[in-house]
Motif scaffolding. Sequence first.
Motif, PDB file in Angstrom:
ATOM      1  N   PHE A  88       0.838  -1.200   0.000  1.00 27.72           N
ATOM      2  CA  PHE A  88       0.000   0.000   0.000  1.00 27.72           C
ATOM      3  C   PHE A  88       0.880   1.260   0.000  1.00 27.72           C
ATOM      4  CE2 PHE A  88      -2.002  -3.534   2.103  1.00 27.72           C
ATOM      5  CZ  PHE A  88      -3.274  -3.586   1.553  1.00 27.72           C
ATOM      6  N   PHE A  89       0.601   2.142  -0.955  1.00 29.44           N
ATOM      7  CA  PHE A  89       1.351   3.388  -1.102  1.00 29.44           C
ATOM      8  C   PHE A  89       0.396   4.587  -1.103  1.00 29.44           C
ATOM      9  CE2 PHE A  89       4.204   0.534  -3.773  1.00 29.44           C
ATOM     10  CZ  PHE A  89       5.240   0.484  -2.851  1.00 29.44           C
ATOM     11  N   GLY A  90       0.984   5.773  -1.149  1.00 32.89           N
ATOM     12  CA  GLY A  90       0.261   7.033  -1.347  1.00 32.89           C
ATOM     13  C   GLY A  90       1.037   7.870  -2.349  1.00 32.89           C
ATOM     14  N   HIS A  91       1.282   9.160  -2.015  1.00 31.84           N
ATOM     15  CA  HIS A  91       2.217  10.056  -2.700  1.00 31.84           C
ATOM     16  C   HIS A  91       1.698  10.683  -3.990  1.00 31.84           C
ATOM     17  CE1 HIS A  91       6.025  11.879  -3.738  1.00 31.84           C
ATOM     18  NE2 HIS A  91       6.087  11.201  -4.876  1.00 31.84           N
ATOM     19  N   THR A  92       1.124   9.920  -4.892  1.00 34.33           N
ATOM     20  CA  THR A  92       0.758  10.467  -6.204  1.00 34.33           C
ATOM     21  C   THR A  92      -0.507  11.310  -6.142  1.00 34.33           C
ATOM     22  OG1 THR A  92      -0.636   8.601  -6.895  1.00 34.33           O
ATOM     23  CG2 THR A  92       1.742   8.399  -7.285  1.00 34.33           C
ATOM     24  N   HIS A  93      -1.275  11.177  -5.066  1.00 35.79           N
ATOM     25  CA  HIS A  93      -2.581  11.814  -4.863  1.00 35.79           C
ATOM     26  C   HIS A  93      -3.663  11.186  -5.736  1.00 35.79           C
ATOM     27  CE1 HIS A  93      -0.738  15.884  -3.287  1.00 35.79           C
ATOM     28  NE2 HIS A  93      -0.200  14.814  -2.734  1.00 35.79           N
ATOM     29  N   MET A  94      -3.292  10.272  -6.615  1.00 36.07           N
ATOM     30  CA  MET A  94      -4.245   9.652  -7.521  1.00 36.07           C
ATOM     31  C   MET A  94      -4.698   8.289  -6.976  1.00 36.07           C
ATOM     32  SD  MET A  94      -3.893  12.199  -9.482  1.00 36.07           S
ATOM     33  CE  MET A  94      -4.905  11.864 -10.902  1.00 36.07           C
ATOM     34  N   ASP A  95      -5.772   7.780  -7.528  1.00 34.90           N
ATOM     35  CA  ASP A  95      -6.270   6.443  -7.210  1.00 34.90           C
ATOM     36  C   ASP A  95      -5.694   5.502  -8.266  1.00 34.90           C
ATOM     37  OD1 ASP A  95      -7.729   4.123  -6.857  1.00 34.90           O
ATOM     38  OD2 ASP A  95      -9.604   5.151  -6.436  1.00 34.90           O
ATOM     39  N   GLN A  96      -4.680   4.704  -7.895  1.00 39.87           N
ATOM     40  CA  GLN A  96      -3.922   3.933  -8.878  1.00 39.87           C
ATOM     41  C   GLN A  96      -3.527   2.569  -8.312  1.00 39.87           C
ATOM     42  OE1 GLN A  96      -0.923   7.088  -9.129  1.00 39.87           O
ATOM     43  NE2 GLN A  96      -1.460   7.429 -11.263  1.00 39.87           N
ATOM     44  N   PHE A  97      -2.820   1.802  -9.141  1.00 36.50           N
ATOM     45  CA  PHE A  97      -2.247   0.537  -8.700  1.00 36.50           C
ATOM     46  C   PHE A  97      -1.029   0.242  -9.567  1.00 36.50           C
ATOM     47  CE2 PHE A  97      -5.586  -0.390 -11.796  1.00 36.50           C
ATOM     48  CZ  PHE A  97      -4.989  -1.271 -12.678  1.00 36.50           C
ATOM     49  N   GLU A  98      -0.179  -0.672  -9.102  1.00 38.87           N
ATOM     50  CA  GLU A  98       0.991  -1.121  -9.856  1.00 38.87           C
ATOM     51  C   GLU A  98       1.080  -2.637  -9.757  1.00 38.87           C
ATOM     52  OE1 GLU A  98       4.188   2.570  -9.301  1.00 38.87           O
ATOM     53  OE2 GLU A  98       4.215   0.901  -7.880  1.00 38.87           O
ATOM     54  N   ILE A  99       1.373  -3.289 -10.877  1.00 39.97           N
ATOM     55  CA  ILE A  99       1.409  -4.755 -10.928  1.00 39.97           C
ATOM     56  C   ILE A  99       2.852  -5.238 -11.026  1.00 39.97           C
ATOM     57  CG2 ILE A  99       0.632  -6.806 -12.197  1.00 39.97           C
ATOM     58  CD1 ILE A  99      -1.598  -4.978 -13.384  1.00 39.97           C
ATOM     59  N   LEU A 100       3.169  -6.271 -10.259  1.00 44.60           N
ATOM     60  CA  LEU A 100       4.473  -6.916 -10.334  1.00 44.60           C
ATOM     61  C   LEU A 100       4.353  -8.227 -11.105  1.00 44.60           C
ATOM     62  CD1 LEU A 100       7.477  -7.266  -9.460  1.00 44.60           C
ATOM     63  CD2 LEU A 100       6.614  -8.490  -7.450  1.00 44.60           C
ATOM     64  N   TYR A 101       5.172  -8.355 -12.143  1.00 47.71           N
ATOM     65  CA  TYR A 101       5.243  -9.588 -12.924  1.00 47.71           C
ATOM     66  C   TYR A 101       6.543 -10.316 -12.592  1.00 47.71           C
ATOM     67  CZ  TYR A 101       1.512  -7.456 -15.677  1.00 47.71           C
ATOM     68  OH  TYR A 101       0.340  -6.873 -16.068  1.00 47.71           O
ATOM     69  N   ALA A 102       6.562 -11.613 -12.761  1.00 50.58           N
ATOM     70  CA  ALA A 102       7.758 -12.415 -12.511  1.00 50.58           C
ATOM     71  C   ALA A 102       8.899 -11.899 -13.378  1.00 50.58           C
ATOM     72  CB  ALA A 102       7.485 -13.886 -12.812  1.00 50.58           C
TER      73      ALA A 102
ATOM     74  N   THR B 176      -5.977  15.840   0.287  1.00 49.50           N
ATOM     75  CA  THR B 176      -5.741  17.162  -0.287  1.00 49.50           C
ATOM     76  C   THR B 176      -6.245  17.219  -1.723  1.00 49.50           C
ATOM     77  OG1 THR B 176      -4.094  18.870  -0.793  1.00 49.50           O
ATOM     78  CG2 THR B 176      -3.393  16.591  -1.084  1.00 49.50           C
ATOM     79  N   PRO B 177      -6.866  18.354  -2.110  1.00 53.83           N
ATOM     80  CA  PRO B 177      -7.285  18.523  -3.497  1.00 53.83           C
ATOM     81  C   PRO B 177      -6.196  19.149  -4.362  1.00 53.83           C
ATOM     82  CG  PRO B 177      -8.149  20.324  -2.184  1.00 53.83           C
ATOM     83  CD  PRO B 177      -7.388  19.428  -1.230  1.00 53.83           C
ATOM     84  N   TRP B 178      -5.058  19.510  -3.758  1.00 55.50           N
ATOM     85  CA  TRP B 178      -3.984  20.200  -4.480  1.00 55.50           C
ATOM     86  C   TRP B 178      -3.586  19.412  -5.725  1.00 55.50           C
ATOM     87  CZ3 TRP B 178       1.237  19.186  -5.613  1.00 55.50           C
ATOM     88  CH2 TRP B 178       2.005  20.288  -5.977  1.00 55.50           C
TER      89      TRP B 178
ATOM     90  N   ASN C 277     -10.387  15.700  -6.542  1.00 52.74           N
ATOM     91  CA  ASN C 277     -11.323  15.760  -5.428  1.00 52.74           C
ATOM     92  C   ASN C 277     -10.814  14.946  -4.242  1.00 52.74           C
ATOM     93  OD1 ASN C 277     -13.519  17.451  -6.205  1.00 52.74           O
ATOM     94  ND2 ASN C 277     -14.211  15.868  -7.645  1.00 52.74           N
ATOM     95  N   PRO C 278     -11.062  15.403  -3.018  1.00 56.25           N
ATOM     96  CA  PRO C 278     -10.636  14.660  -1.821  1.00 56.25           C
ATOM     97  C   PRO C 278     -11.304  13.280  -1.760  1.00 56.25           C
ATOM     98  CG  PRO C 278     -11.285  16.914  -1.268  1.00 56.25           C
ATOM     99  CD  PRO C 278     -11.722  16.672  -2.682  1.00 56.25           C
TER     100      PRO C 278
END
Length: 653
Positions: free
Chosen positions: A486-500, A523-525, A529-530
Amino acid sequence: MQLPVFVLLPLLVKFAAASVLPTDIDALANEANILQNYEIKSDEQIISSVIGQLNHTLGTSNNCTACVTRLSIGKTLVETRPDLVAPAFTKWCLDSGFYDANTCQQNFGISTIEHSEGGANFADMLSYMDPLGYDGQLFCYYKEGSHCKKPATPNVTVSNMWPPKSPEHMAAPEPGNNGTFKVLHISDLHIDMDYTVGNEANCTDPICCTPRSHNKHKLNGTSPYMGYWNSFFDSYYNDDFSFEQGTEVNPFNNSNVWTPATSFGNYMCDPPERLINSSLNNVIDYAKQQNFTFDFTIFTGDMVDHDWTKEISLEDTIKSEESVLRDIKSRLGSTPVYPVLGNHDSYPYGQLAPEGFSFSNKFTWNTELISDIMQDYDWVSNEEAQQARAHYTGYAVETKMGLKVISLNSNTWYRKNDYAYMNASNPDNFGMFKFLIDELVASEAKNQRVWITAHIPSGSSALPLPSKMFAEIVERFSPSTIAGIFFGHTHMDQFEILYAGSGNDTKSIENVLNHAWIAPSITPWGGINPAWRYYEVDSTTFSVMNMHTFYMKLNDTYTNNGAEPQWQHEYAARDVYNVSWPATSPLNGTFWHLVAEQVGQSVDVRQTYENYSNRFSPYTPVCKSTKGCDGDYCFLTSFTLDGYDKCMAALPK
């Protein structure tokens, strides 16, 4: 005193004429040392000499050579007069116009308790970095605007730190029949303690809505929002969480304000405390309405605002962190909260030194502060708090359900952290990966499932080598031991996939190993939207079975006469993408692979993803006409920075 000065104009002419590579600088440096070692009697003369040398680098046509040479000048200076690095580089930067004044001060200014500036950290870095090797090339690529080419990531590994993987740990456990529990995930609050209703929200500063915010263009006439926007109240929440509208403000009396800041925030601003309390109130209100409680909360960092570093003091940093965690505690009550520090939650901004160096004690205060708060609020035990104080790159807790949560300080791989460029080819320069691996090995030995939390995602946002090392670790302990990342930082609602293969080119469903959740911000910066979210978690395996996101349309609060914001359920992850998925299966990397494939193949699905990523803000990209959406697939399917860069480079131009 003796100060070796080894960069002279004739030598720089040789650099430019021959287009020498940075690896050739060793011989030239030695030649220069022989040519000139002279007595300089005052600090002013030393600074003047260093500035002269730095100015000579501006005359070379090879930007990489110039950048590496500046680092070499600084390294020579730091060996004899480290106290003069900050004033010399700051004056040179300002006088030459190399950066704008604020950036010069942020990068090279003398840090005090009043100003979060990084000159001392820059000097610390120079004392241990190799300007002529990988360190310098990496710095000049990421910190000086790609003045050098991105260097090849060292072919190193941390695989010697773990035992072979046994057959029983090759697959993830299947969800059980004991139901689910709820976990709250909040991120990137960025409280603005100076937010002032009525101040400029359309500013030419990095952060708007404060008494310092202004627009450099003079407003002719009255604000275009006069007679339309009406939400200008100094509202607040009482100790019992009830809302008070407060005193009304008339911002249109100020003829210099283009766009006045409204009660609950603006898309160009970090949030006032009332917006943070509104979000936390919504969290609790919703849980009560649905008759459930959260078993624990993960908070993935960033409490301090985005203002100029010169405007952020140590006191401001501490006050922001204490205020945010106090507000979370006041709303969530006895629910344990496991926080991590973000890149803004440091002083100076973004900095963190490897432990064991003479200057690492500059950063222990923050670990001690957060550990004390976690213990005082009964979020962790005394033993767990002691572990968190012992080494500031991470801590681990075991929840009452048996799940282990490992929290990492991702400033170790942050690109703006000067200390990350010291001995940068070391696969574990900060010791964080050894801590992580030791915890994972211990959990694997007893078949304990683990969640990993950090602030900065390991894919497109981290430095390349630690990104690669983290992916190698996650691959080794997936999918059996690591149940969630679980991460934050980008302010966006996202995901990242790990492949072998940790970044190979085979992004097939058979190669999926794991994925990371990236939470939206409060933050809305930046034009979003929050939002906040929670997970439905299988009680046996601790796999996430579903995710729900809630958001608030910030622009609706501009014209609501100062009323409380209306939060709403945005989406449940199982419901919004056309993926055939068994109800009994968790939302694992394979599920998100199927989503990512649709994002890559369909403009309509890509638009759906962008809508949810931005929470339907007025600034959501329109993918049919915006090339910015084209990189979505690369982001979602890249767990390493090198993999992301390679994917982006292959996109049609």
